[in-house]
Scaffold this active site. Structure first.
Site, PDB file in Angstrom:
ATOM      1  N   THR A  53       2.440   2.675   1.369  1.00 28.17           N
ATOM      2  CA  THR A  53       3.475   2.054   2.201  1.00 28.17           C
ATOM      3  C   THR A  53       3.545   2.643   3.602  1.00 28.17           C
ATOM      4  O   THR A  53       3.780   1.928   4.575  1.00 28.17           O
ATOM      5  CB  THR A  53       4.851   2.225   1.512  1.00 28.17           C
ATOM      6  OG1 THR A  53       4.772   1.644   0.217  1.00 28.17           O
ATOM      7  CG2 THR A  53       5.952   1.563   2.290  1.00 28.17           C
ATOM      8  N   ASP A  63      -3.328   0.287  -2.138  1.00 27.25           N
ATOM      9  CA  ASP A  63      -2.067   0.600  -2.794  1.00 27.25           C
ATOM     10  C   ASP A  63      -2.452   1.657  -3.846  1.00 27.25           C
ATOM     11  O   ASP A  63      -3.441   1.489  -4.561  1.00 27.25           O
ATOM     12  CB  ASP A  63      -1.524  -0.658  -3.479  1.00 27.25           C
ATOM     13  CG  ASP A  63      -0.156  -0.426  -4.101  1.00 27.25           C
ATOM     14  OD1 ASP A  63       0.787  -1.119  -3.716  1.00 27.25           O
ATOM     15  OD2 ASP A  63      -0.036   0.444  -4.986  1.00 27.25           O
TER      16      ASP A  63
HETATM   17  N1  ASP Z   1       2.888   0.915  -4.243  1.00 34.83           N
HETATM   18  C1  ASP Z   1       2.851   1.847  -3.134  1.00 34.83           C
HETATM   19  C2  ASP Z   1       1.714   2.828  -3.371  1.00 34.83           C
HETATM   20  O1  ASP Z   1       1.833   3.683  -4.177  1.00 34.83           O
HETATM   21  C3  ASP Z   1       4.142   2.551  -2.997  1.00 34.83           C
HETATM   22  C4  ASP Z   1       4.167   3.601  -1.917  1.00 34.83           C
HETATM   23  O2  ASP Z   1       3.337   3.681  -1.062  1.00 34.83           O
HETATM   24  O3  ASP Z   1       5.077   4.419  -1.916  1.00 34.83           O
HETATM   25  O4  ASP Z   1       0.687   2.697  -2.739  1.00 34.83           O
END
Ligand code: ASP
Length: 358
Positions: A28, A71
């Site tokens: 993110t 991700d």
């Molecule tokens: N789904 C994302 C990831 O783990 C969530 C985040 O970045 O915090 O890549």
């Protein structure tokens, strides 16, 4: 792998005093909203526009980006090898390393790298964010800037934190002791069984007694192999013999992290113990880890766990599931001797567990 390398010109205001390699894997933190309102990875060459303060840090920053930022739910063994190899290859050139990583599997990756980077004596700081860097209330700026400061922090010319850590929301945690515990609030990580290595407020307050001591002359070795013929089996009331036997019948399965109740308790029914015993006798290694975030496995404390030791289940003590499964994947790939793997599983390798005797 075809990395993208970006050298940031951060020397605008003051002289450079240290250097950091940022490895941008995705998550993110590095996302921005596109014209349609969807979150997409942004070009890291533009990071100075998002965090102009980086130019006041006297740090030469180079960014290596995964060609396709991920991700972290998609992280796999190859990604771990890539992260560790980039650090190994660039080890002598930088004072420290910051790995930008999604929060979902950050504790797994930090744990795995703590085993892969054997003999590490420089900081490797994993960080990320709950909100993308382009969002108004993003936690990305604070997390990234403090991680950079920690990655270059020295006392008497030696790195203060020569180990793999997670920095998130004011807390620096040992990577292989951390767990993601929050998916909404900013305090996403906790380390119930080991104290924070530092807390950042007006100053960064290091907990020197908890940090792995710097070892003069340590040689970094890149332990690159991983064996994924393993599984995590979480107990629940109502689990059946069929479920247990089917898991143990998986072809080529070599190791199981058994998530048990409380201080390592399991059903005491005969079929349960027999199924475990049969699996262990055919060479499957079973490591007992608690479903609780805090506390430890003490086999034999209750009647419901006293036979586990007898049938050959190993006690994981106060290790997290994340650190346990990655340790198993690492040891199975590096040690040909089953007895040696069993011995190492119950012995601290990179500060991931306290010494245990049960
Ligand atoms: N789904 C994302 C990831 O783990 C969530 C985040 O970045 O915090 O890549």
């Amino acid at each position: 792998m075809n990395y993208k390398i970006v050298r940031l010109n951060t020397s605008a205001k003051e002289a450079i005093t240290s250097s950091v390699l940022i490895i941008y894997t995705g998550g993110t933190l590095g996302m921005a909203y596109d014209a349609t309102g969807a979150l997409v990875p942004f070009n890291f060459g533009q990071i100075l526009e998002k965090i102009p303060n980086l130019t006041n840090m006297h740090i030469a920053i180079t960014v290596i980006s995964f060609p396709e930022p991920i991700d972290s739910s998609n992280v796999n063994m190859q990604h771990w090898m890539d992260m560790a190899y980039i650090i190994y290859e660039n080890y002598d050139t930088y004072d420290g390393f910051v790995v930008l990583h999604g929060t979902d599997t950050m504790a797994y990756s930090a744990s795995m790298l703590s085993y892969m980077l054997d003999g590490l004596s420089k900081p490797v700081i994993f960080t990320g964010a709950q909100l993308p860097i382009s969002a108004m209330r993003s936690d990305a700026r604070e997390n990234l800037m403090t991680s950079l400061e920690i990655a270059t922090a020295k006392a008497n010319g030696k790195p203060i934190v020569p180990e793999v850590c997670i920095f998130f929301n004011h807390m620096l945690l040992r990577g292989n002791r951390a767990k993601k515990v929050q998916s909404v609030h900013f305090d996403a990580f906790e380390s119930e069984n080991y104290p924070p290595l530092a807390e950042s407020g007006i100053v960064i307050d290091y907990n020197y007694a908890a940090i792995k001591p710097f070892k003069e002359g340590a040689q970094l070795k890149y332990r690159n192999r991983v064996d994924n013929r393993v599984m995590v089996l979480k107990l629940f009331p109502g689990i059946t013999k069929n479920v247990l036997d089917s898991c143990f019948a998986i072809k080529n399965l070599r190791g199981v992290v058994l998530e048990t109740y409380g201080s390592g308790n399991t059903p005491s029914e005969k079929w349960f113990l027999q199924s475990l015993e049969k699996a262990i006798d055919k060479g499957i290694i079973v490591l007992n880890v608690s479903q609780c975030n805090g506390g430890r496995v003490i086999q034999g404390r209750y009647e419901t766990s006293k036979d586990l030791k007898r049938v050959g289940v190993l006690s994981g003590g106060d290790i997290t599931t994340e650190a346990a499964i990655t340790k198993m994947m690492h040891l199975l790939a590096h040690d040909p001797d089953e007895e040696e793997i069993r011995r190492k599983l119950i012995t601290p390798l990179a500060g991931e567990m306290s010494l245990t005797s049960n």
